[in-house]
Scaffold this active site. Sequence first.
Site, PDB file in Angstrom:
ATOM      1  N   HIS A 205       1.652   5.231 -37.803  1.00 49.79           N
ATOM      2  CA  HIS A 205       2.945   5.339 -37.123  1.00 49.79           C
ATOM      3  C   HIS A 205       2.699   5.940 -35.746  1.00 49.79           C
ATOM      4  O   HIS A 205       2.277   7.089 -35.637  1.00 49.79           O
ATOM      5  CB  HIS A 205       3.897   6.240 -37.916  1.00 49.79           C
ATOM      6  CG  HIS A 205       4.163   5.722 -39.294  1.00 49.79           C
ATOM      7  ND1 HIS A 205       5.238   4.907 -39.588  1.00 49.79           N
ATOM      8  CD2 HIS A 205       3.470   5.857 -40.447  1.00 49.79           C
ATOM      9  CE1 HIS A 205       5.196   4.584 -40.873  1.00 49.79           C
ATOM     10  NE2 HIS A 205       4.133   5.143 -41.417  1.00 49.79           N
TER      11      HIS A 205
ATOM     12  N   HIS B  62      -2.999   1.486 -41.139  1.00 53.20           N
ATOM     13  CA  HIS B  62      -1.614   1.938 -41.381  1.00 53.20           C
ATOM     14  C   HIS B  62      -1.373   3.165 -40.505  1.00 53.20           C
ATOM     15  O   HIS B  62      -1.868   4.255 -40.802  1.00 53.20           O
ATOM     16  CB  HIS B  62      -1.410   2.299 -42.857  1.00 53.20           C
ATOM     17  CG  HIS B  62      -0.010   2.687 -43.198  1.00 53.20           C
ATOM     18  ND1 HIS B  62       0.646   2.198 -44.302  1.00 53.20           N
ATOM     19  CD2 HIS B  62       0.877   3.528 -42.598  1.00 53.20           C
ATOM     20  CE1 HIS B  62       1.864   2.716 -44.359  1.00 53.20           C
ATOM     21  NE2 HIS B  62       2.027   3.531 -43.333  1.00 53.20           N
TER      22      HIS B  62
ATOM     23  N   HIS C 296      -0.863   3.238 -48.760  1.00 54.41           N
ATOM     24  CA  HIS C 296      -1.016   4.672 -49.095  1.00 54.41           C
ATOM     25  C   HIS C 296      -0.905   4.920 -50.599  1.00 54.41           C
ATOM     26  O   HIS C 296      -0.006   5.642 -51.059  1.00 54.41           O
ATOM     27  CB  HIS C 296      -0.028   5.542 -48.324  1.00 54.41           C
ATOM     28  CG  HIS C 296       1.351   4.973 -48.139  1.00 54.41           C
ATOM     29  ND1 HIS C 296       2.144   4.570 -49.183  1.00 54.41           N
ATOM     30  CD2 HIS C 296       2.074   4.725 -47.034  1.00 54.41           C
ATOM     31  CE1 HIS C 296       3.288   4.113 -48.709  1.00 54.41           C
ATOM     32  NE2 HIS C 296       3.263   4.187 -47.401  1.00 54.41           N
TER      33      HIS C 296
ATOM     34  N   ARG D 229       5.172   5.835 -33.308  1.00 52.48           N
ATOM     35  CA  ARG D 229       6.473   6.239 -32.747  1.00 52.48           C
ATOM     36  C   ARG D 229       6.716   5.547 -31.400  1.00 52.48           C
ATOM     37  O   ARG D 229       6.170   4.494 -31.129  1.00 52.48           O
ATOM     38  CB  ARG D 229       6.577   7.768 -32.620  1.00 52.48           C
ATOM     39  CG  ARG D 229       6.170   8.562 -33.863  1.00 52.48           C
ATOM     40  CD  ARG D 229       6.949   8.205 -35.103  1.00 52.48           C
ATOM     41  NE  ARG D 229       6.753   9.210 -36.165  1.00 52.48           N
ATOM     42  CZ  ARG D 229       6.993   8.976 -37.433  1.00 52.48           C
ATOM     43  NH1 ARG D 229       7.411   7.788 -37.845  1.00 52.48           N
ATOM     44  NH2 ARG D 229       6.825   9.921 -38.338  1.00 52.48           N
TER      45      ARG D 229
ATOM     46  N   ASN E 243       8.682   0.900 -38.361  1.00 49.01           N
ATOM     47  CA  ASN E 243       9.915   1.636 -38.717  1.00 49.01           C
ATOM     48  C   ASN E 243      10.404   2.518 -37.573  1.00 49.01           C
ATOM     49  O   ASN E 243      10.553   3.721 -37.712  1.00 49.01           O
ATOM     50  CB  ASN E 243       9.723   2.452 -40.002  1.00 49.01           C
ATOM     51  CG  ASN E 243       8.635   3.489 -39.890  1.00 49.01           C
ATOM     52  OD1 ASN E 243       7.681   3.332 -39.125  1.00 49.01           O
ATOM     53  ND2 ASN E 243       8.764   4.551 -40.657  1.00 49.01           N
TER      54      ASN E 243
ATOM     55  N   ASP F 127      -1.918   6.416 -42.398  1.00 46.19           N
ATOM     56  CA  ASP F 127      -0.494   6.752 -42.478  1.00 46.19           C
ATOM     57  C   ASP F 127      -0.187   7.962 -41.597  1.00 46.19           C
ATOM     58  O   ASP F 127       0.710   8.761 -41.910  1.00 46.19           O
ATOM     59  CB  ASP F 127      -0.034   6.997 -43.921  1.00 46.19           C
ATOM     60  CG  ASP F 127       1.485   6.931 -44.058  1.00 46.19           C
ATOM     61  OD1 ASP F 127       2.144   6.409 -43.134  1.00 46.19           O
ATOM     62  OD2 ASP F 127       2.002   7.418 -45.078  1.00 46.19           O
TER      63      ASP F 127
ATOM     64  N   HIS G 230       5.396  -0.454 -49.204  1.00 48.13           N
ATOM     65  CA  HIS G 230       5.603   0.964 -49.516  1.00 48.13           C
ATOM     66  C   HIS G 230       6.173   0.980 -50.926  1.00 48.13           C
ATOM     67  O   HIS G 230       7.342   0.648 -51.141  1.00 48.13           O
ATOM     68  CB  HIS G 230       6.568   1.601 -48.508  1.00 48.13           C
ATOM     69  CG  HIS G 230       6.836   3.057 -48.771  1.00 48.13           C
ATOM     70  ND1 HIS G 230       6.549   4.042 -47.856  1.00 48.13           N
ATOM     71  CD2 HIS G 230       7.350   3.698 -49.858  1.00 48.13           C
ATOM     72  CE1 HIS G 230       6.870   5.229 -48.370  1.00 48.13           C
ATOM     73  NE2 HIS G 230       7.374   5.039 -49.584  1.00 48.13           N
TER      74      HIS G 230
ATOM     75  N   LYS H 201       6.122  -5.747 -43.344  1.00 51.79           N
ATOM     76  CA  LYS H 201       6.160  -4.502 -44.111  1.00 51.79           C
ATOM     77  C   LYS H 201       7.470  -4.348 -44.871  1.00 51.79           C
ATOM     78  O   LYS H 201       8.557  -4.455 -44.287  1.00 51.79           O
ATOM     79  CB  LYS H 201       5.995  -3.313 -43.144  1.00 51.79           C
ATOM     80  CG  LYS H 201       6.128  -1.924 -43.774  1.00 51.79           C
ATOM     81  CD  LYS H 201       4.879  -1.511 -44.520  1.00 51.79           C
ATOM     82  CE  LYS H 201       5.072  -0.204 -45.304  1.00 51.79           C
ATOM     83  NZ  LYS H 201       4.920   0.999 -44.493  1.00 51.79           N
TER      84      LYS H 201
END
Length: 349
Positions: free
Chosen positions: A16, A14, A176, A18, A42, A248, A138, A101
């Site tokens: 991110h 997991h 998470h 960007r 996301n 995360d 989530h 997700k």
Amino acid sequence: MTVRIEFARPDDWHVHLRDDEMLAAVVDHSARWFRKALVMPNLTPPITSAAQAVAYRERILAAVTVDAPHFDPVMSLYLTADLSPAEVTRAWNEGAICSIKFYPAGATTNSDAGGTSLLQFAPVLETMASLGVPLLVHAESTDPALDIFDREAAFLVDEVAPVLERMPELSVTVEHISTSTGIDMVRQFDQAYGSITPHHLTCDRSDILANGLRPELYCKPVINSAEHRKALAAAALSGDPKFFLGTDSAPHPLSAKEARVAKAGIFNAPYALEVVAELFHEHDALDRFEAFVSGNGAARYGVEPSTDRLVMERTEPAVAPVDTLETAAGDVVRLFGVAEAALWSISLL
Ligand SMILES: [Zn+2]
């Protein structure tokens, strides 16, 4: 005697990464030691098609500057009202994704495209169950009447449990996990798994609030009580194959983290392994470290662990670990786990 552990190159289930300058500034920190990186979708706009997932993966690999032939980003689509069973089937059959997700709309960074209820997506979930596509959740209620520290448990009970009961063929990762409710639910249902972050394993809400406000520890779901932290640590330390590392890691510029209204997200990819190793060391459980960072997650996602071997030694590195990085756009990002990074060194065997 030097404390030393040897383990298969780990995976981060997991993260991110960007895009643009931030991607360029952070991706090496995941690529250096991790093999698989399950990259969250996301972005703005979110990743909602096989073509977007493939293109994002190519941007990620193009941004890596360290020598990392082992690094293998695996992708996810964002579950929105527009995502059709046909697109899920196409993305899965093309090998473009490893999962889908779900974000509750408005719960965290760039989650506006998400849903309010899981079962509103029942047709897509049924397609996923029949194909074997994992659902990543989530789990956080967005009901403003609920206390923020109770929102994960509420969402699990009200939204996740009914789906698990109704669709036993749908495999679900509760992402998470921040409460004992999450740990218990994963253990209760055969098809449920849980990722746990370094910060939820080692921090509790007193760390955020007791000695001055530390916005660097603000994330979603919020870091909860010491009692919950201990339940999470016990699950990770037990070696239970249902739980594994998902950092995360979620970088934000300091200008957004230390603003009047601070953004949620902790950038821990650089020192995640040191933080987790120190926890396992403190609990005399280093023999189960490899299961948590390399074995359990790989098994959950149906892949063999890496054949590369890493070594970590608990000796103070000669150079003090850096505590911030700067993007090409001039944004500064704070790193989580500096104290633990000062205690451990990592190398390839
Ligand atoms: Zn996340």
